[in-house]
Design an enzyme around this catalytic site. Structure first.
Site, PDB file in Angstrom:
ATOM      1  N   SER A   1       0.854  -1.179   0.000  1.00  0.00           N
ATOM      2  CA  SER A   1       0.000   0.000   0.000  1.00  0.00           C
ATOM      3  C   SER A   1       0.889   1.228   0.000  1.00  0.00           C
ATOM      4  O   SER A   1       2.025   1.183   0.499  1.00  0.00           O
ATOM      5  CB  SER A   1      -0.897   0.012   1.249  1.00  0.00           C
TER       6      SER A   1
ATOM      7  N   TYR B   1      -0.568  -0.509  10.058  1.00  0.00           N
ATOM      8  CA  TYR B   1      -0.746  -0.851   8.646  1.00  0.00           C
ATOM      9  C   TYR B   1       0.404  -0.291   7.819  1.00  0.00           C
ATOM     10  O   TYR B   1       0.906  -0.952   6.900  1.00  0.00           O
ATOM     11  CB  TYR B   1      -2.084  -0.299   8.168  1.00  0.00           C
TER      12      TYR B   1
END
Length: 329
Positions: free
Chosen positions: A175, A188
């Protein structure tokens, strides 16, 4: 169906729904035999939205959420069946790749059913939101156990087979959060930075065996996207730095739009591409620049070590001229 990947065997983790499902379907449409995977049979349900948060939504938003969730329902078997229905070959494997033995079982499923493993897509992931001083140990472990640990696990067991056949394509889902993010989810960001480091290390180490390893950062409709929008609607605390808003889910591109480039990376035609990170958003494909040293300062060979006073004097000019912190919006 086409035959760009005819004779190839692919594994796609996290392929019960969303991006993973789209990739598995795309690989099969190009002739690959596919092993689909997610943790357990049945829809995985909510990843982050709690019952209390759901109840805070308006009736209209509740209906939107339930409709969107239904569209993303599915598991490894429903994806495998969809591939078989279109004339392809696929088997499902249920198992949590964060578990070493489950990852081994996933790779063995490809070998036992199809005799080889050529393509490994790591798409499985976990996510959560929270300020850095409120993230629990449980949430940290939940997210980082899949990325990068689970990705290492599958690579660990796939590589020996790829080495023997002198061929392999490993593609990991990361990501843009690997660079830090405007969304409050430090766990994350750390997990996806780990994926990038793992990808680059594997690419360097495995090059001599004809194995490539790349990473992609997708911007597409996923469970994470619609749950982020739903949680943000409850406004217990703003999820975005500076009280910004996440991209509107309805305007977000579909997962199928990013699949063609990923098929290219999974094919023989991408032999020269390895160790790279790409952002994929609809029809936009971006290659990330390799990290480079942009400025430096050094004393002459044999000189005394830097003093704090010298650094205070020289650093603003030598290192920090035109400097901009990523923390400044």
């Amino acid at each position: 169906m086409n035959d760009l990947l005819k004779g190839r065997v692919a594994i796609v983790t996290g392929s019960g729904q969303g991006i993973g499902r789209a990739i598995a379907m795309g690989l099969a449409a190009q002739g690959a035999k596919v092993v689909t995977n997610n943790r357990k049979p049945g829809s995985t349900g909510n990843a982050m939205v709690t019952d209390a948060q759901f109840e805070k939504l308006t009736d209209e938003k509740k209906e939107w959420y339930k409709k969107t969730q239904a569209e993303f329902n599915g598991d490894a078997e429903t994806t495998a069946q969809a591939i078989r229905d279109m004339g392809g070959e696929a088997v499902a494997y249920f198992g949590d790749i964060s578990k070493f033995d489950a990852a081994e079982g996933l790779i063995k499923t490809a070998i036992d059913n199809f005799g080889r493993i050529d393509i490994l897509f790591n798409v499985a992931g976990a996510f959560g939101f929270g300020e850095i001083d409120e993230i629990s140990e449980e949430l940290w472990d939940k997210v980082t156990s899949v990325k990068p640990k689970g990705y290492f696990n599958t690579i660990r067991f796939a590589v020996p087979y790829m080495k023997k056949q002198k061929y392999g394509r490993i593609i990991n889902c990361t990501s843009r959060a690997f660079m830090g993010d405007v969304i409050k989810h430090a766990e994350y960001c750390a997990a996806n930075a780990g994926v990038v480091g793992l990808t680059r290390a594997a690419a360097i180490e495995l090059r001599e065996y004809g194995i490539t390893c790349n990473a992609f950062a997708p911007f597409a409709k996923t469970r994470a996207a619609y749950e982020l929008e739903a949680v943000n609607m409850t406004k217990d605390k703003p999820l975005m730095v500076n009280d910004g808003q996440p991209p509107a889910f309805d305007w977000t591109p579909t997962p199928e739009m990013i699949v063609p480039f990923l098929i290219y990376l999974a094919s023989e035609h991408s032999e020269m591409v390895s160790g790279s990170v790409f952002t994929l958003a609809g029809n936009q494909i971006q290659l990330h620049q390799e990290p480079v040293i942009c400025r430096s300062m050094q004393k002459a060979t044999g000189a005394e070590p830097w003093t704090v006073e010298e650094i205070m004097q020289d650093a603003p000019r030598a290192l920090f001229a035109d400097y901009h912190s990523i923390a400044d919006q």
